[in-house]
Design a protein around this motif. Sequence first.
Motif, PDB file in Angstrom:
ATOM      1  N   UNK A 108       4.486   1.961   1.752  1.00  0.00           N
ATOM      2  CA  UNK A 108       5.323   3.070   1.282  1.00  0.00           C
ATOM      3  C   UNK A 108       4.629   4.357   1.657  1.00  0.00           C
ATOM      4  N   UNK A 109       5.362   5.292   2.242  1.00  0.00           N
ATOM      5  CA  UNK A 109       4.723   6.559   2.607  1.00  0.00           C
ATOM      6  C   UNK A 109       5.538   7.730   2.078  1.00  0.00           C
ATOM      7  N   UNK A 110       4.845   8.694   1.494  1.00  0.00           N
ATOM      8  CA  UNK A 110       5.486   9.907   1.005  1.00  0.00           C
ATOM      9  C   UNK A 110       5.155  11.034   1.965  1.00  0.00           C
ATOM     10  N   UNK A 111       6.179  11.561   2.604  1.00  0.00           N
ATOM     11  CA  UNK A 111       5.930  12.633   3.573  1.00  0.00           C
ATOM     12  C   UNK A 111       6.636  13.902   3.105  1.00  0.00           C
ATOM     13  N   UNK A 112       6.106  15.069   3.529  1.00  0.00           N
ATOM     14  CA  UNK A 112       6.739  16.321   3.135  1.00  0.00           C
ATOM     15  C   UNK A 112       8.100  16.476   3.798  1.00  0.00           C
ATOM     16  N   UNK A 113       8.945  17.219   3.138  1.00  0.00           N
ATOM     17  CA  UNK A 113      10.278  17.526   3.643  1.00  0.00           C
ATOM     18  C   UNK A 113      10.116  18.428   4.874  1.00  0.00           C
ATOM     19  N   UNK A 114      10.541  17.965   6.045  1.00  0.00           N
ATOM     20  CA  UNK A 114      10.340  18.745   7.268  1.00  0.00           C
ATOM     21  C   UNK A 114       8.851  18.803   7.580  1.00  0.00           C
ATOM     22  N   UNK A 115       8.449  19.633   8.521  1.00  0.00           N
ATOM     23  CA  UNK A 115       7.032  19.864   8.819  1.00  0.00           C
ATOM     24  C   UNK A 115       6.243  18.581   9.060  1.00  0.00           C
ATOM     25  N   UNK A 116       6.902  17.597   9.642  1.00  0.00           N
ATOM     26  CA  UNK A 116       6.147  16.410  10.055  1.00  0.00           C
ATOM     27  C   UNK A 116       6.427  16.196  11.529  1.00  0.00           C
ATOM     28  N   UNK A 147       0.855  -1.190   0.000  1.00  0.00           N
ATOM     29  CA  UNK A 147       0.000   0.000   0.000  1.00  0.00           C
ATOM     30  C   UNK A 147       0.887   1.235   0.000  1.00  0.00           C
ATOM     31  N   UNK A 148       0.313   2.339  -0.468  1.00  0.00           N
ATOM     32  CA  UNK A 148       1.077   3.580  -0.539  1.00  0.00           C
ATOM     33  C   UNK A 148       0.175   4.747  -0.176  1.00  0.00           C
ATOM     34  N   UNK A 149       0.758   5.777   0.437  1.00  0.00           N
ATOM     35  CA  UNK A 149      -0.014   6.989   0.703  1.00  0.00           C
ATOM     36  C   UNK A 149       0.913   8.190   0.742  1.00  0.00           C
ATOM     37  N   UNK A 150       0.327   9.349   0.458  1.00  0.00           N
ATOM     38  CA  UNK A 150       0.966  10.615   0.788  1.00  0.00           C
ATOM     39  C   UNK A 150       0.420  10.994   2.142  1.00  0.00           C
ATOM     40  N   UNK A 151       1.217  11.693   2.944  1.00  0.00           N
ATOM     41  CA  UNK A 151       0.736  11.909   4.304  1.00  0.00           C
ATOM     42  C   UNK A 151       1.377  13.123   4.941  1.00  0.00           C
ATOM     43  N   UNK A 200      -3.951   4.237  -0.212  1.00  0.00           N
ATOM     44  CA  UNK A 200      -4.806   4.230   0.981  1.00  0.00           C
ATOM     45  C   UNK A 200      -5.047   5.636   1.517  1.00  0.00           C
ATOM     46  N   UNK A 201      -4.869   6.615   0.670  1.00  0.00           N
ATOM     47  CA  UNK A 201      -5.324   7.967   1.032  1.00  0.00           C
ATOM     48  C   UNK A 201      -6.853   7.984   1.001  1.00  0.00           C
ATOM     49  N   UNK A 202      -7.437   9.099   1.454  1.00  0.00           N
ATOM     50  CA  UNK A 202      -8.902   9.098   1.573  1.00  0.00           C
ATOM     51  C   UNK A 202      -9.617   9.168   0.228  1.00  0.00           C
ATOM     52  N   UNK A 249       1.603  10.189  -5.719  1.00  0.00           N
ATOM     53  CA  UNK A 249       1.011   8.889  -5.377  1.00  0.00           C
ATOM     54  C   UNK A 249      -0.022   8.494  -6.423  1.00  0.00           C
ATOM     55  N   UNK A 250      -0.829   9.447  -6.831  1.00  0.00           N
ATOM     56  CA  UNK A 250      -1.862   9.143  -7.834  1.00  0.00           C
ATOM     57  C   UNK A 250      -1.220   8.721  -9.157  1.00  0.00           C
TER      58      UNK A 250
END
Length: 378
Positions: A109-117, A85-89, A158-160, A146-147
């Motif tokens: 697999x998760x894609x997170x923003x640079x910093x700000x997490x 599964x994959x998501x942006x988060x 698995x994003x909304x 992700x899309x």
Amino acid sequence: MPFRPRYTGLIDKYRDRLPVPDDARVISLGEGNTPLIRLNNIPRKIGKNVDLYVKFEGLNPTGSFKDRGMTMAVTEAVEQGSQAIICASTGNTSASAAAYAARAGIQSFVLIPDGKIAMGKLAQAIMHGARVLQIEGNFDDGMRLVKELAAHAPVTIVNSINPYRLQGQKTAAFEIVEELERAPDFHCLPVGNAGNITAHWIGYCECSGRGEGALTQACSFCKGSCRYASAIVGDRPVMVGYQAAGANPFLRGEMVDEPDTVATAIRIGHPQSWDQAWAASRESGGWFDQFEDSEILTAQRLLADHDGVFCEPASAISVAGALRDIRSGRIPEGSTVVCTLTGHGLKDPDVAIRQAGDAIVKVAAELDAVKRAILDRL
Ligand SMILES: *Cc1c(COP(=O)(O)O)cnc(C)c1O
């Protein structure tokens, strides 16, 4: 003692109202069944007669409401034979996806923003074995990638935008209606990607026997089999959505390209459930409003030190909003109001500690010094 079955998660509890095949292998960590806490001190402090509740979604297994949707999305992914599964988060979705993937024995697999997490969220994704891709961009960039990626690789998003997510999340409305034995008059929540406000509206519509609305029909995956149109439990609430002033597409009426706020969970400028959230707002007679970061942090602190509930900054905006609208009379006295506290305060300890002020006092390890520091405050 009367026998009470062990609580085993929201799919088992609401199976007849969810699009889950009877023989599905359910991937659950016991999510849902969160407390609806009646605030006592804060309404007294502002001198208004309201029944004000917080639904503490921070007490889900990974500390946010995302688990409600993730049990559904991962159960379905496994059902379809998906191995990854994959998501942006902005953080919580990745924490939840990683945990449920671990439970299912598949890769995340998760894609997170640079910093700000927030630190807590990152720690969770790592511990649950996710492959963490920190992209040089924000959440909206991650979502776009992700899309695009899902068309090129055998991974389930698995994003909304995955409709099973909203199906799981609608159960929060079921729980509230069960507990209050009616729907609240107003339901206040933070709005980022706008999936949760949409999911709650679906849930309330189904509870009110009006599950035939445009929103539930839009659930093309279950072809209407998840519709719940039995007991009518009264009316639906007015849905009120709050955004950070720096990430406020619903206030502007258009997408925001460089969203910014201390409330990282709602640092989103291109909400994926744009049309659905507008529909929920319009159909319920609700509205959107916005808050500065300082107001968000003040509400977070107020809730923690007046009523003992520690939520993360994004969650606190629902209380900031409810209090403003109660004070102004837009939410009239005598109303029953529920605020969703979307995530736990421990997710983001940095933000809390930065506000410590004079809470931390350095003293010598001697009785006299400690005594002085205590008497000072009594
Ligand atoms: C995801 C999240 C939100 C935003 O919910 P949406 O469905 O994206 O509007 C708010 N608060 C917290 C803590 C979250 O994790």
